[in-house]
Design a protein around this motif. Sequence first.
Motif, PDB file in Angstrom:
ATOM      1  N   PRO A  16     -10.990   2.083  26.246  1.00 36.28           N
ATOM      2  CA  PRO A  16      -9.763   1.401  25.827  1.00 36.28           C
ATOM      3  C   PRO A  16      -8.797   2.376  25.172  1.00 36.28           C
ATOM      4  CG  PRO A  16     -11.574   0.863  24.350  1.00 36.28           C
ATOM      5  CD  PRO A  16     -12.168   1.641  25.477  1.00 36.28           C
ATOM      6  N   LEU A  17      -7.533   2.127  25.355  1.00 33.97           N
ATOM      7  CA  LEU A  17      -6.493   2.967  24.765  1.00 33.97           C
ATOM      8  C   LEU A  17      -6.517   2.833  23.243  1.00 33.97           C
ATOM      9  CD1 LEU A  17      -3.762   4.658  25.256  1.00 33.97           C
ATOM     10  CD2 LEU A  17      -2.632   2.450  24.813  1.00 33.97           C
ATOM     11  N   PRO A  18      -6.645   3.952  22.507  1.00 37.78           N
ATOM     12  CA  PRO A  18      -6.518   3.867  21.046  1.00 37.78           C
ATOM     13  C   PRO A  18      -5.043   3.804  20.642  1.00 37.78           C
ATOM     14  CG  PRO A  18      -7.186   6.088  21.714  1.00 37.78           C
ATOM     15  CD  PRO A  18      -6.997   5.293  22.971  1.00 37.78           C
ATOM     16  N   TRP A 233      -7.903   9.256  30.583  1.00 39.27           N
ATOM     17  CA  TRP A 233      -7.671   8.149  31.532  1.00 39.27           C
ATOM     18  C   TRP A 233      -8.101   6.796  30.951  1.00 39.27           C
ATOM     19  CZ3 TRP A 233     -10.144  12.394  34.530  1.00 39.27           C
ATOM     20  CH2 TRP A 233      -9.207  13.153  35.231  1.00 39.27           C
ATOM     21  N   PRO A 234      -7.409   6.308  29.921  1.00 38.54           N
ATOM     22  CA  PRO A 234      -7.809   5.044  29.299  1.00 38.54           C
ATOM     23  C   PRO A 234      -7.247   3.832  30.044  1.00 38.54           C
ATOM     24  CG  PRO A 234      -5.931   5.932  28.156  1.00 38.54           C
ATOM     25  CD  PRO A 234      -6.261   6.920  29.243  1.00 38.54           C
ATOM     26  N   PHE A 235      -7.619   2.662  29.573  1.00 38.28           N
ATOM     27  CA  PHE A 235      -7.040   1.409  30.058  1.00 38.28           C
ATOM     28  C   PHE A 235      -6.548   0.606  28.863  1.00 38.28           C
ATOM     29  CE2 PHE A 235     -11.395   0.173  29.071  1.00 38.28           C
ATOM     30  CZ  PHE A 235     -11.245  -1.068  28.471  1.00 38.28           C
ATOM     31  N   LEU A 236      -5.647  -0.331  29.125  1.00 40.03           N
ATOM     32  CA  LEU A 236      -5.163  -1.237  28.090  1.00 40.03           C
ATOM     33  C   LEU A 236      -5.165  -2.641  28.648  1.00 40.03           C
ATOM     34  CD1 LEU A 236      -3.911  -1.631  25.253  1.00 40.03           C
ATOM     35  CD2 LEU A 236      -1.665  -1.420  26.341  1.00 40.03           C
ATOM     36  N   ALA A 305      -3.781  -9.364  37.308  1.00 39.68           N
ATOM     37  CA  ALA A 305      -3.326  -8.170  38.028  1.00 39.68           C
ATOM     38  C   ALA A 305      -3.706  -6.906  37.260  1.00 39.68           C
ATOM     39  CB  ALA A 305      -1.821  -8.217  38.249  1.00 39.68           C
ATOM     40  N   THR A 306      -3.849  -5.819  37.992  1.00 39.51           N
ATOM     41  CA  THR A 306      -4.105  -4.501  37.410  1.00 39.51           C
ATOM     42  C   THR A 306      -3.033  -3.545  37.902  1.00 39.51           C
ATOM     43  OG1 THR A 306      -6.494  -4.824  37.253  1.00 39.51           O
ATOM     44  CG2 THR A 306      -5.703  -2.554  37.302  1.00 39.51           C
ATOM     45  N   PHE A 307      -2.413  -2.824  36.975  1.00 36.05           N
ATOM     46  CA  PHE A 307      -1.358  -1.868  37.299  1.00 36.05           C
ATOM     47  C   PHE A 307      -1.795  -0.485  36.833  1.00 36.05           C
ATOM     48  CE2 PHE A 307       0.701  -5.960  36.853  1.00 36.05           C
ATOM     49  CZ  PHE A 307       1.530  -6.006  37.974  1.00 36.05           C
ATOM     50  N   THR A 308      -1.743   0.476  37.728  1.00 36.12           N
ATOM     51  CA  THR A 308      -2.065   1.859  37.397  1.00 36.12           C
ATOM     52  C   THR A 308      -0.784   2.656  37.287  1.00 36.12           C
ATOM     53  OG1 THR A 308      -4.178   1.718  38.570  1.00 36.12           O
ATOM     54  CG2 THR A 308      -3.326   3.918  38.100  1.00 36.12           C
ATOM     55  N   LEU A 309      -0.610   3.328  36.166  1.00 34.51           N
ATOM     56  CA  LEU A 309       0.557   4.189  36.006  1.00 34.51           C
ATOM     57  C   LEU A 309       0.237   5.535  36.642  1.00 34.51           C
ATOM     58  CD1 LEU A 309       3.396   4.146  34.697  1.00 34.51           C
ATOM     59  CD2 LEU A 309       2.378   5.307  32.724  1.00 34.51           C
ATOM     60  N   VAL A 330      -2.714   8.184  35.351  1.00 33.29           N
ATOM     61  CA  VAL A 330      -2.445   8.332  33.917  1.00 33.29           C
ATOM     62  C   VAL A 330      -3.193   7.283  33.092  1.00 33.29           C
ATOM     63  CG1 VAL A 330      -0.635   8.393  32.148  1.00 33.29           C
ATOM     64  CG2 VAL A 330      -0.196   9.364  34.426  1.00 33.29           C
ATOM     65  N   ILE A 331      -2.890   6.019  33.306  1.00 35.51           N
ATOM     66  CA  ILE A 331      -3.455   4.932  32.500  1.00 35.51           C
ATOM     67  C   ILE A 331      -3.407   3.667  33.325  1.00 35.51           C
ATOM     68  CG2 ILE A 331      -1.206   4.484  31.423  1.00 35.51           C
ATOM     69  CD1 ILE A 331      -2.639   3.520  28.918  1.00 35.51           C
ATOM     70  N   GLN A 332      -4.302   2.731  33.013  1.00 31.36           N
ATOM     71  CA  GLN A 332      -4.353   1.457  33.726  1.00 31.36           C
ATOM     72  C   GLN A 332      -4.065   0.308  32.756  1.00 31.36           C
ATOM     73  OE1 GLN A 332      -8.144  -0.245  35.690  1.00 31.36           O
ATOM     74  NE2 GLN A 332      -7.183   0.992  37.303  1.00 31.36           N
ATOM     75  N   PHE A 333      -3.241  -0.632  33.222  1.00 37.51           N
ATOM     76  CA  PHE A 333      -2.927  -1.839  32.453  1.00 37.51           C
ATOM     77  C   PHE A 333      -3.542  -3.031  33.181  1.00 37.51           C
ATOM     78  CE2 PHE A 333       0.240   1.233  31.319  1.00 37.51           C
ATOM     79  CZ  PHE A 333       0.520   1.001  29.988  1.00 37.51           C
TER      80      PHE A 333
END
Length: 544
Positions: A16-18, A233-236, A305-309, A330-333
């Motif tokens: 998880p994104l800190p 490579w975190p996710f949020l 939905a999942t969005f990858t930056l 970069v990161i996944q939402f």
Amino acid sequence: MVNPAVPGTVPKFVDPLPIPEVLQPAGWERGRPLFRVRMLQVQQQLHRDFPPTTVWGYEGRYPGPTFEVRRGRPIRVQYLNELPSAHLLPVDTSVHGAEAFRPQVRTVVHLHGGNVPPEFDGHPEAWFAPGLAEAGPSFTTNVFEYPNRQPSTTLWYHDHAVGITRLNVYAGLAGFYLIRSEAERQLGLPSGSFEIPLVIQDRTFNSDGSLFYPQEIVPEFFGNTILVNGKVWPFLNVEPRRYRLRFLNGSNARFYDLQFEPVLPVVQIGVDGGFLRRPVSTTSLLLAPAERADVIVDFTGMEGATFTLRNTAPAPYPGGEPPDEHTSEVIQFRVVLPLSGPDRSHIPSKLPRSLVLDPCQAVRTRDVTLNERVDHQGRVLPLLGSRGLSGRPSPLRWGDSVTEAPRLNTVEIWRVINTTEDSHPIHLHLVRFLILDRQPFDVSRFVDTGELVFTGPASPPEATEAGPKDTMRANPGQVTRLIARFGDYPGDFVWHCHILEHEDHEMMRRYQVVGSRRPTEARDDDEAEDVEEDNDDDDDDQED
């Protein structure tokens, strides 16, 4: 088996994104809140499957804690260098400022984008060693006062010690500094847990999880692994609502051209120094090192939905290699959280006016140049300079005499003439400026004869750049014009390329604001911070 040195073995989007903590004052001093910030060497888990990595951090955290301050309310910050005496990374002592006779570990904090007196600016020669055992020639104090007279915006603080900035920032010495204002509050932007600061950086690791950096200085260093807020490579996880994302490119040299996949438009409302002239809808964000973008992303109706930056910027920019399968992500939402309450935030149609400068006010136009030479060891030597008496570019080094000396509170136009093959993020300390335009020119003719011959029409800045900047992309083969008012403080400041390997290897120059002021004379270009009315008739506005 996971090997931190081999990105293909590293699982993505498992951490998880800190979110950096907000720093609290330690007390009061001279009627100001006093913050204490220690620089510490610590171990930090940068990925679920990595051993702990030794890093440097403000208050022992990478990235450092976030300052949140109010416009018009000064603060004082005491910086304490409590790092070891031996550097975490290899120090190339052939680089000016990093010679063997200096302490290996030296630090000085620069509030990037801050309008501050020179003694609090983080001058590269104002460094100090651990425990103040030794200090540089420009050192006066480790207690800085920040006036915070600027409009609300996203600043950041980072190390700026001469000759080793690239090492200190790469080791972890960087953090956010957010200025708040009443005008910002009235916009009704997403806030609280729905406002997310995101610093994007690239790193390379050794097999044991330690940071890798070359023994000798290189033209640019590009890591093979992407981190956001200090996680690989975190996710949020997000709710189906609007979020405010405050992006910072904190990398040494890598540019990022960011897009969501699948495509998701964002509304950009701000840049380095404040709000844009008006909101801009876009599907792409191009950020050079040190540039910031303040955007609103709307996940409403996107449940599940999942969005990858993703990143598409070549390295070096713009003519280098495209990112590989790892540096392109970069990161996944993930829109998986239930709605915690009604979304009362807004995407504003108007933004506070943040900087107005008229070219007719300019008292001088200066020509400054970006150049490349070869040093005594045959390495690429990037330099800044001016046009000499012959009109040809005159490359200069850090120690050469000052050639730019604007008078206090005067407006100047600088023509930044890029004779190199790369784009350089040019940063001026003290001032916020506006980009006027970019225009291609005949590089060979200029280098050979000093004659500046344009080969095409001037183009206005992109709509996503049409606001107050402190760092701009000076593109190869182009003259980029900026306009700035050189206030509010006289004294010695610097301007430089924010590719940190360039900055450390002579692509940095002093400039001097000449004049004197009484303590009450400091002012800001935009003290009213009024909300600007839309004006569809502006000739220089651009449609998205």
